[in-house]
Design a protein around this motif. Structure first.
Motif, PDB file in Angstrom:
ATOM      1  N   LEU A 138      14.356 -43.707  -0.812  1.00 58.96           N
ATOM      2  CA  LEU A 138      14.830 -42.766   0.209  1.00 58.96           C
ATOM      3  C   LEU A 138      14.201 -41.387  -0.013  1.00 58.96           C
ATOM      4  CD1 LEU A 138      16.883 -42.295   2.565  1.00 58.96           C
ATOM      5  CD2 LEU A 138      18.436 -41.434   0.834  1.00 58.96           C
TER       6      LEU A 138
ATOM      7  N   ALA B 114      17.038 -47.785  -4.232  1.00 55.81           N
ATOM      8  CA  ALA B 114      17.310 -47.276  -2.891  1.00 55.81           C
ATOM      9  C   ALA B 114      17.173 -45.755  -2.866  1.00 55.81           C
ATOM     10  CB  ALA B 114      18.704 -47.706  -2.440  1.00 55.81           C
ATOM     11  N   LEU B 115      17.720 -45.113  -3.910  1.00 51.23           N
ATOM     12  CA  LEU B 115      17.659 -43.653  -3.992  1.00 51.23           C
ATOM     13  C   LEU B 115      16.223 -43.158  -4.025  1.00 51.23           C
ATOM     14  CD1 LEU B 115      20.236 -42.488  -6.649  1.00 51.23           C
ATOM     15  CD2 LEU B 115      20.140 -42.015  -4.240  1.00 51.23           C
ATOM     16  N   VAL B 116      15.433 -43.767  -4.912  1.00 50.24           N
ATOM     17  CA  VAL B 116      14.062 -43.291  -5.092  1.00 50.24           C
ATOM     18  C   VAL B 116      13.252 -43.510  -3.814  1.00 50.24           C
ATOM     19  CG1 VAL B 116      11.915 -43.700  -6.327  1.00 50.24           C
ATOM     20  CG2 VAL B 116      14.057 -43.583  -7.578  1.00 50.24           C
TER      21      VAL B 116
ATOM     22  N   LEU C 244      14.611 -48.074   1.039  1.00 53.08           N
ATOM     23  CA  LEU C 244      14.968 -47.223   2.174  1.00 53.08           C
ATOM     24  C   LEU C 244      13.772 -46.366   2.551  1.00 53.08           C
ATOM     25  CD1 LEU C 244      18.551 -46.059   1.209  1.00 53.08           C
ATOM     26  CD2 LEU C 244      17.890 -47.756   2.876  1.00 53.08           C
TER      27      LEU C 244
ATOM     28  N   LEU D  16      15.144 -50.924   8.135  1.00 51.77           N
ATOM     29  CA  LEU D  16      16.112 -51.695   7.360  1.00 51.77           C
ATOM     30  C   LEU D  16      17.134 -52.321   8.305  1.00 51.77           C
ATOM     31  CD1 LEU D  16      16.888 -52.453   4.453  1.00 51.77           C
ATOM     32  CD2 LEU D  16      18.587 -50.660   4.554  1.00 51.77           C
TER      33      LEU D  16
ATOM     34  N   GLY E  13      15.022 -59.569  -3.047  1.00 47.11           N
ATOM     35  CA  GLY E  13      16.328 -58.982  -3.329  1.00 47.11           C
ATOM     36  C   GLY E  13      16.283 -57.542  -3.813  1.00 47.11           C
TER      37      GLY E  13
ATOM     38  N   ARG F 278      17.266 -50.542 -10.853  1.00 48.32           N
ATOM     39  CA  ARG F 278      17.908 -51.650 -10.180  1.00 48.32           C
ATOM     40  C   ARG F 278      18.637 -51.131  -8.954  1.00 48.32           C
ATOM     41  NH1 ARG F 278      21.925 -54.477 -12.687  1.00 48.32           N
ATOM     42  NH2 ARG F 278      22.753 -52.387 -12.893  1.00 48.32           N
ATOM     43  N   GLY F 279      18.773 -52.036  -8.009  1.00 45.15           N
ATOM     44  CA  GLY F 279      19.677 -51.839  -6.877  1.00 45.15           C
ATOM     45  C   GLY F 279      19.676 -50.447  -6.291  1.00 45.15           C
ATOM     46  N   LEU F 280      20.799 -49.761  -6.470  1.00 49.69           N
ATOM     47  CA  LEU F 280      20.972 -48.527  -5.724  1.00 49.69           C
ATOM     48  C   LEU F 280      20.030 -47.434  -6.194  1.00 49.69           C
ATOM     49  CD1 LEU F 280      22.945 -46.661  -7.767  1.00 49.69           C
ATOM     50  CD2 LEU F 280      24.506 -48.426  -7.014  1.00 49.69           C
ATOM     51  N   TYR F 281      19.589 -47.482  -7.451  1.00 55.22           N
ATOM     52  CA  TYR F 281      18.657 -46.456  -7.898  1.00 55.22           C
ATOM     53  C   TYR F 281      17.326 -46.598  -7.179  1.00 55.22           C
ATOM     54  CZ  TYR F 281      21.925 -45.283 -11.541  1.00 55.22           C
ATOM     55  OH  TYR F 281      23.047 -44.869 -12.199  1.00 55.22           O
TER      56      TYR F 281
ATOM     57  N   ILE G 290      15.904 -53.357  -2.875  1.00 48.68           N
ATOM     58  CA  ILE G 290      16.233 -52.534  -1.715  1.00 48.68           C
ATOM     59  C   ILE G 290      15.156 -51.478  -1.497  1.00 48.68           C
ATOM     60  CG2 ILE G 290      17.956 -51.026  -0.692  1.00 48.68           C
ATOM     61  CD1 ILE G 290      19.930 -52.197  -2.661  1.00 48.68           C
TER      62      ILE G 290
ATOM     63  N   VAL H  78      13.163 -57.220   0.590  1.00 49.25           N
ATOM     64  CA  VAL H  78      14.620 -57.221   0.617  1.00 49.25           C
ATOM     65  C   VAL H  78      15.153 -58.650   0.702  1.00 49.25           C
ATOM     66  CG1 VAL H  78      16.672 -56.348   1.773  1.00 49.25           C
ATOM     67  CG2 VAL H  78      14.586 -55.001   1.767  1.00 49.25           C
TER      68      VAL H  78
END
Lengths: 371, 293
Positions: free
Chosen positions: A169, A165-167, A110, A298, A106, A160-163, A108, A102
């Motif tokens: 999580l 994070a989704l995976v 979760l 996190l 850079g 990228r980025g939030l995707y 993310i 992170v």
């Protein structure tokens, strides 16, 4: 601060000048929105961290002092406190991995707790099934976590980025029922109880002290490894990816390769931490690795300080002691504190406690110089 | 065959709930480009507010209306206070802030209402509609109807009112919208308010089925994510379709794939998310985003 560090710091800021606009949401929108010149750009938020990759002479003295204190502590504290500090180091190693991903690359995650669990369960199963010596489980647990990180890093590269994070999580959520399902290997919901490593007679140490020193060794090893990694071209490539993907690619940094690698390295540290966790606790069960663990991690690294070396340690202290102190007030108090602090830290001190400490030292120095 | 259809109906009932939360996620994504990880927790908090009103002796529907109003105001407030400072910041920062909000709201609910399970009244009658060997619970029908009504109201708002037009303008191009005199900041806050309201509806639909407790929405959130990813994060209709598909897929996988069973059903959204992102990242109904560096 030595001259060399200053030079690097200046370079770091110059290198990350293009604001993070290009990484935000839909590029079409970003392109239409003029970059707001007046407001401080948050793309640079993590940049000062680079300055701290190589500590000056004073930094090394501080590290040596810290180590000396760490070696002295277990002889002064009651066993329960020794256990708590052992756990701080376990978390610190895990957060070191998360920081790599992170703070330095850079990306993310979760789902860092999932790799922690993989390390813990790999160790537990090896101890349970094959009675391997404790020390032998460490490299294997780290390697298994590394391989899994690599496997998940490959598809994650395209996200990228939030995707991402989704995976991650989703992986963290899925892990618990998966562990419960393969009951014959993992012991199901009941978990596995294991023998803790026994202190060799020549050391004359009690069990808690021996565990403490084992974990300390793992932590020192992990920090040295991360230090070497970040100073090498890998570290510079990761920082380039974090600060500006397009620019990094133009300079010849292979994005997929380094992103996957960052994922795998971070998983490896988590796996090693998980291994130490199993040694220390002597018990694993799926409910110790619920998604809250990932989210707490996190929180720990954000509050401790993204992209710095003291960040994981401060984060570990925070994750260990804040809940145990504030739980007396209310069961929910740790969550309230974590949540509030994450948001506040992102606003006012994006480099976390570590950055804050650095800023305080610098401003005190300035004040002293003026007087 | 009847058994299969029965499973499909069960799936649609579950899917409608996922769809409603996915709808809230998509609303916020459209306006602010943010995936709100705290959406489920906000829904849970709204549900507690509704519960508080019913516990105070108000009739269910009045309590619900009050809770929706509170949620709307709360959503706007959160946008103003929490999200505004990180607007335009890198995704990493925004995601971390919404995760912080997630932890905070979850713990705050635990602090105020404790972690003990609470009974939430079911607004729909208990029986089932029997037809052709199939039985459809009234609560399933009710859930589907509520989600349909919410969709319809949102459609009317966006397509037939001036505020809706302004909101669509902001979603399409904030800079140009500002130039023609639309108050972009207020529209974004409105988007958050609407999303919180839709989320509150979803929470009150879930609560009677799952029992009300602070971690109630944790499981639903991941399905809503899968639904929004499948439908496309910028398509409200897609979110609803995605929710229904995810619900049916999950129920069928649980019933017919022996290995999955009821405990590993959580893997279904993970697989859906992974496949959609790898094969068609914009989702079924979403627009493909063109990269401009």
């Amino acid at each position: 601060m030595s001259e060399r560090t200053n030079e690097r710091g200046a370079f770091a800021n110059a290198g990350s000048e293009p604001p993070g606009e290009d990484r935000t949401r839909e590029p079409a929108k970003a392109a239409d929105t003029p970059p707001r010149a007046g407001t401080p750009s948050r793309g640079r938020v993590l940049a000062p961290a680079l300055a701290r990759v190589t500590p000056g002479r004073r930094g090394w003295i501080a590290v040596a002092a810290l180590l000396a204190v760490a070696c002295y502590l277990p002889f002064q504290l009651v066993p329960f406190r020794v256990f708590q500090f052992t756990m701080v180091m376990v978390y610190a190693v895990a957060l070191l991995g998360l920081n790599l991903l992170v703070g330095h690359a850079g990306q993310i995650s979760l789902g860092h707790g999932a790799f922690f669990a993989v390390g813990a369960y790999t160790t537990a199963i090896m101890l349970d099934r094959w009675d391997l010596p404790h020390l032998a489980t460490l490299p294997i647990a780290a390697a298994v976590a590394f391989a899994l990180g690599l496997a998940f890093g490959l598809p994650a590269v395209r996200l990228r980025g939030l995707y991402l994070a989704l995976v991650t999580l989703a992986i963290a959520i899925f892990l618990v029922p998966l562990l419960k399902r393969f009951e014959s290997v993992t012991g199901g919901s009941m978990g596995l109880t294991l023998a803790k490593p026994a202190p060799p007679a020549w050391t004359g140490l009690a069990e808690d002290q021996w565990l403490y020193f084992l974990t300390l060794a793992v932590a020192v090893l992990a920090f040295l490894l991360a230090y070497g990694l970040l100073r090498s071209r890998v570290g510079r490539a990761l920082h380039a990816v974090r600060d500006n993907e397009a620019a990094a690619e133009v300079m010849g940094v292979r994005l997929p390769f380094y992103k996957t690698l960052a994922f795998a390295w971070s998983a490896m540290f988590a796996g090693a931490a998980g291994c130490a966790y199993t040694w220390v606790i002597g018990f694993v069960s799926p409910d110790s690795f619920v998604v809250t663990l990932s989210i707490t991690m996190l929180a720990g690294i954000v509050i401790g300080g993204l992209g710095s070396f003291s960040g994981p340690l401060l984060g570990g202290l925070f994750v260990m002691f804040v809940p145990s102190i504030s739980q007396d007030v209310n069961d929910a108090a740790p969550g309230v504190i974590f949540g509030l602090l994450i948001i506040v830290v992102m606003y006012v001190a994006p480099t976390g406690l570590a950055g804050l400490a650095g800023r305080v030292t610098r401003s005190t120095k300035n004040i002293l110089r003026k007087e | 065959m009847t058994g299969f259809l029965q499973q499909v109906i069960e799936g649609l009932g579950a899917g409608a709930i996922y769809a409603s939360l996915a709808l809230a996620l998509v609303l916020i994504y459209q306006f602010t480009g943010i995936v709100n990880f705290a959406q489920g927790e906000l829904a849970m908090f709204s549900t507690y507010i509704a519960w508080q009103f019913t516990a105070a002796g108000l009739p269910f529907w009045l309590a619900l209306a009050l809770a929706l109003a509170v949620s709307f105001a709360g959503g706007m407030l959160i946008e103003r206070v929490v999200i505004r400072p990180v607007e335009g910041a890198p995704e990493l920062t925004v995601v971390i802030v919404t995760v912080g909000l997630f932890i905070f709201v979850n713990a705050a609910a635990g602090w105020i209402w404790t972690f003990l399970i609470k009974d939430f009244p079911n607004p729909f009658p208990g029986g089932a509609l029997e037809a052709g060997g199939l039985s459809v619970g009234y609560s399933t029908l009710g859930v589907l109807a509520v989600v349909g009504v919410v969709m319809g109201l949102l459609y009317l708002l966006f397509q037939h009112t001036k505020i809706g037009l302004g909101m669509r303008a902001v979603a399409a191009n904030p800079a140009s919208a500002r130039l023609v005199g639309i108050r972009v900041g207020w529209m974004l806050a409105l988007g958050w308010g609407l999303a919180a309201t839709v989320g509150a509806v979803s929470g009150t639909l879930v609560a009677p089925l799952l029992f009300l407790e602070p971690n109630m929405m944790g499981g639903v959130l991941i399905y809503a994510f899968a639904a929004a990813t499948l439908g496309g994060f910028d398509s409200p209709g897609g979110a609803v379709a995605g929710g229904l598909i995810v619900g049916v897929a999950e129920t069928l996988a649980g019933a017919y794939v022996g290995f999955i069973g009821s405990d590993l059903k959580v893997g279904v959204p993970l697989v859906i998310i992974l496949f959609v992102l790898l094969l068609r990242p914009q989702g079924l109904f979403g627009r493909a985003v063109v990269e401009r560096a």
